[in-house]
Scaffold this motif. Structure first.
Motif, PDB file in Angstrom:
ATOM      1  N   SER A  84      54.710 -11.761 -15.826  1.00  0.00           N
ATOM      2  CA  SER A  84      55.231 -10.390 -15.771  1.00  0.00           C
ATOM      3  C   SER A  84      54.147  -9.372 -15.427  1.00  0.00           C
ATOM      4  CB  SER A  84      55.856 -10.010 -17.118  1.00  0.00           C
ATOM      5  OG  SER A  84      54.845  -9.777 -18.098  1.00  0.00           O
ATOM      6  N   GLY A  85      52.893  -9.741 -15.664  1.00  0.00           N
ATOM      7  CA  GLY A  85      51.784  -8.825 -15.409  1.00  0.00           C
ATOM      8  C   GLY A  85      51.435  -7.956 -16.601  1.00  0.00           C
ATOM      9  N   ILE A  86      52.306  -7.893 -17.604  1.00  0.00           N
ATOM     10  CA  ILE A  86      52.053  -7.022 -18.760  1.00  0.00           C
ATOM     11  C   ILE A  86      50.951  -7.593 -19.636  1.00  0.00           C
ATOM     12  CG2 ILE A  86      53.076  -5.950 -20.807  1.00  0.00           C
ATOM     13  CD1 ILE A  86      55.757  -5.960 -19.401  1.00  0.00           C
ATOM     14  N   LEU A  87      50.922  -8.911 -19.763  1.00  0.00           N
ATOM     15  CA  LEU A  87      49.910  -9.534 -20.610  1.00  0.00           C
ATOM     16  C   LEU A  87      48.515  -9.320 -20.035  1.00  0.00           C
ATOM     17  CD1 LEU A  87      49.500 -11.139 -23.182  1.00  0.00           C
ATOM     18  CD2 LEU A  87      49.844 -13.247 -21.891  1.00  0.00           C
ATOM     19  N   SER A  88      48.362  -9.468 -18.713  1.00  0.00           N
ATOM     20  CA  SER A  88      47.047  -9.250 -18.099  1.00  0.00           C
ATOM     21  C   SER A  88      46.637  -7.780 -18.201  1.00  0.00           C
ATOM     22  CB  SER A  88      47.060  -9.694 -16.636  1.00  0.00           C
ATOM     23  OG  SER A  88      48.055  -9.002 -15.909  1.00  0.00           O
ATOM     24  N   GLN A  89      47.620  -6.890 -18.185  1.00  0.00           N
ATOM     25  CA  GLN A  89      47.326  -5.465 -18.366  1.00  0.00           C
ATOM     26  C   GLN A  89      46.749  -5.214 -19.762  1.00  0.00           C
ATOM     27  OE1 GLN A  89      50.601  -2.875 -17.298  1.00  0.00           O
ATOM     28  NE2 GLN A  89      49.733  -1.125 -18.382  1.00  0.00           N
ATOM     29  N   LEU A  90      47.331  -5.884 -20.763  1.00  0.00           N
ATOM     30  CA  LEU A  90      46.805  -5.785 -22.126  1.00  0.00           C
ATOM     31  C   LEU A  90      45.371  -6.291 -22.188  1.00  0.00           C
ATOM     32  CD1 LEU A  90      46.856  -5.654 -25.258  1.00  0.00           C
ATOM     33  CD2 LEU A  90      48.059  -7.858 -25.224  1.00  0.00           C
ATOM     34  N   LEU A  91      45.110  -7.436 -21.573  1.00  0.00           N
ATOM     35  CA  LEU A  91      43.775  -8.030 -21.620  1.00  0.00           C
ATOM     36  C   LEU A  91      42.746  -7.144 -20.924  1.00  0.00           C
ATOM     37  CD1 LEU A  91      44.659 -11.785 -20.936  1.00  0.00           C
ATOM     38  CD2 LEU A  91      44.394 -10.620 -23.129  1.00  0.00           C
ATOM     39  N   ASP A  92      43.165  -6.467 -19.850  1.00  0.00           N
ATOM     40  CA  ASP A  92      42.240  -5.569 -19.138  1.00  0.00           C
ATOM     41  C   ASP A  92      41.842  -4.381 -20.007  1.00  0.00           C
ATOM     42  OD1 ASP A  92      42.223  -7.141 -16.882  1.00  0.00           O
ATOM     43  OD2 ASP A  92      43.800  -6.013 -15.851  1.00  0.00           O
ATOM     44  N   GLU A  93      42.760  -3.942 -20.872  1.00  0.00           N
ATOM     45  CA  GLU A  93      42.462  -2.786 -21.716  1.00  0.00           C
ATOM     46  C   GLU A  93      41.440  -3.107 -22.798  1.00  0.00           C
ATOM     47  OE1 GLU A  93      45.061   0.260 -22.623  1.00  0.00           O
ATOM     48  OE2 GLU A  93      46.802  -0.565 -21.586  1.00  0.00           O
ATOM     49  N   LEU A  94      41.188  -4.402 -22.989  1.00  0.00           N
ATOM     50  CA  LEU A  94      40.206  -4.806 -23.998  1.00  0.00           C
ATOM     51  C   LEU A  94      38.825  -4.243 -23.689  1.00  0.00           C
ATOM     52  CD1 LEU A  94      39.644  -6.596 -26.515  1.00  0.00           C
ATOM     53  CD2 LEU A  94      39.151  -8.463 -24.942  1.00  0.00           C
TER      54      LEU A  94
END
Length: 504
Positions: free
Chosen positions: A206-216
């Motif tokens: 979905s791309g949402i999980l990678s977006q979360l990881l980038d915010e780390l």
């Protein structure tokens, strides 16, 4: 009573001022057992209650919600889905949050039913409105929406609908409402990802999980804190840890720990990073984690030897978690004098720090010193004894003094340390050589409350169940402990009174 409910429902149909009748109906529904309601309800129609719930009158809305909650609780999910699905959908647009909560919670019930879930999955508009509820002002409504969507995602068909239709666009759209709402969606995604490797795959695509990881590693420190907590949740599953390793997230967190000294804001997110690795070490292998990411353990030691109470507490908790396994203890032992110095520091805090940190130190000490009886090798017993000696010049006296203080949390925490070493022969020898120790153990009057009595009882049980205690303590003391165990933690010795002639 069933007849009176039917009559009350009929009376409501033509009323403009239905408050009194609604009150009577509410009383009637709460009086009847659910089983009785369930027998009569399928033959009744609740449309009139749903219609009256559209009123701007707050009391009328509250009465309708209370009545419907009771009625719907008595109905099977498939009946609700087939009969009242449109009414529930209209409830999602209602301005009153209690109506939204009613509708969302009922959808949550329906999707838990294998025969009813299709009714919801085929209604994309209803699901879209539940997604929109994540962006509402009321946190309770958002939480209920997250819960229901999470339940939908437990099946492959639910995952297909949520991530394989235009609902994904709705999910991404609601993220744009605010930072707070974006975190709520992340929370949902992490919860879904944690269910299975299949669900994680949907979330990753979905791309949402990678977006979360980038915010780390983003510029906002507080966002890093939130993301670290969520990633730690994902890492609690095997497939989650595999995914994080494949994405290089574990390496990224290790580098963040390495760079923490040069970041003046690291104090905000560093505790979360350390907790992440601490949990990782226990769930996988302490040795592998510490070998691959040496910065982690070094940072824990630095924090434990520092002067910031928050950091000390996190370090102490982390060492306790790591040291809860034999492998973790061996990893710490390999660091040699460094860990001995750290452990001595923990002993100092157990004696002198504020109460909360003292309790955390005592819990960590108990975890580190505990040793299952099937691991009583010469080396491990020597290690445990050496660590105990590091804590204080007179560690037995230290814990005795803490155990006799009038603070239940400290009292119990100190007793847990004794319980942790109770099955180890070296500790038993120190106990028997400590003047008055056995008398203290079997004295029930020094334990002021139930928790203290229960904790003392666990100590006695650990001693009695040890294979070496009879030889070390001697028969007389051993029998006293067995008598204590037999009588239980709350035993009170009966005191007989003798009447004396002439006494007042």
């Amino acid at each position: 009573m069933a007849a009176s409910i039917e009559q009350l429902l009929s009376l409501l149909s033509g009323l403009e001022e239905p408050i009194e009748e609604l009150r009577s109906l509410k009383t009637a529904t709460l009086t009847l057992p659910l089983s009785t309601l369930a027998e009569s309800l399928p033959a009744l129609r609740l449309d009139v209650i749903f219609r009256l719930m559209a009123s701007p009158d707050r009391e009328q809305v509250n009465l309708c919600v209370a009545i419907l909650e009771r009625f719907l609780q008595a109905l099977e999910p498939i009946h609700i889905a087939q009969t009242y699905k449109e009414d529930l959908q209209r409830g999602l647009y209602h301005p009153d949050d209690s109506v939204k909560l009613l509708s969302i919670s009922q959808v949550g019930r329906i999707v838990e039913s294998s025969e009813a879930i299709t009714e919801i999955l085929n209604n994309l508009e209803l699901l879209k409105q539940i997604i929109m509820c994540i962006g509402g002002d009321k946190i309770s409504v958002a939480r209920e929406a997250i819960k229901s969507l999470s339940k939908i995602s437990r099946s492959t068909s639910g995952l297909d609908v949520l991530f394989g239709s235009n609902l994904l666009a709705s999910l991404k759209a609601v993220m744009a409402v605010s930072d707070v709402v974006r975190y709520r969606v992340y929370e949902l995604i992490v919860e879904i990802s944690s269910m299975s490797a299949e669900s994680l795959s949907f979330c990753a695509n979905s791309g949402i999980l990678s977006q979360l990881l980038d915010e780390l590693t983003g510029p906002d420190v507080l966002v890093r804190v939130t993301c670290t907590e969520m990633i730690t949740t994902l890492a609690s599953t095997h497939h989650g840890r595999q995914y994080l390793a494949q994405q290089g997230i574990i390496d990224r967190i290790s580098n963040m720990i390495l760079g923490a000294d040069s970041d003046p804001f690291s104090g905000f997110y560093l505790p979360g990073l350390v907790k992440f690795f601490g949990n990782l070490a226990v769930m996988d292998s302490p040795q592998q984690i510490c070998e691959h990411y040496p910065a982690f353990l070094q940072k824990v030691f630095d924090m434990a030897e520092g002067h910031e109470t928050t950091m000390i507490g996190v370090a102490v908790d982390t060492l306790g978690i790591m040291g809860s396994t034999v492998e973790g203890k061996q990893v710490l032992q390999k660091t040699g004098p460094r860990f001995n110095n750290v452990f001595k520091r923990i002993g100092h805090h157990a004696k002198n720090a504020p109460t909360e940190l003292r309790v955390r130190c005592l819990d960590s000490i108990a975890s580190l010193l505990s040793l299952p009886e099937d691991h009583h090798t010469e080396d491990l017993l020597a290690m445990s004894e050496n660590w105990f000696t590091c804590l204080s010049n007179q560690p037995m006296d230290l814990f005795r003094s803490i155990a006799t203080q009038p603070f239940p949390e400290l009292h119990c925490a100190a007793l847990k340390v004794f319980t942790a070493v109770a099955n180890q022969s070296w500790a038993q020898k120190q106990m028997i050589e400590s003047p008055g120790f056995i008398e203290y153990i079997v004295d029930r009057t020094v334990d002021p409350d139930k928790d203290s009595k229960d904790t003392k009882f666990e100590l006695v049980k650990a001693l009695v169940n040890s294979k070496t205690v009879a030889d070390v303590f001697g028969n007389q003391h051993y029998l006293r402990l067995r008598a204590y165990l037999r009588d239980g933690p709350y035993y009170v010795k009966a005191i007989s009174t003798v009447a004396v002639e002439g006494a007042e």
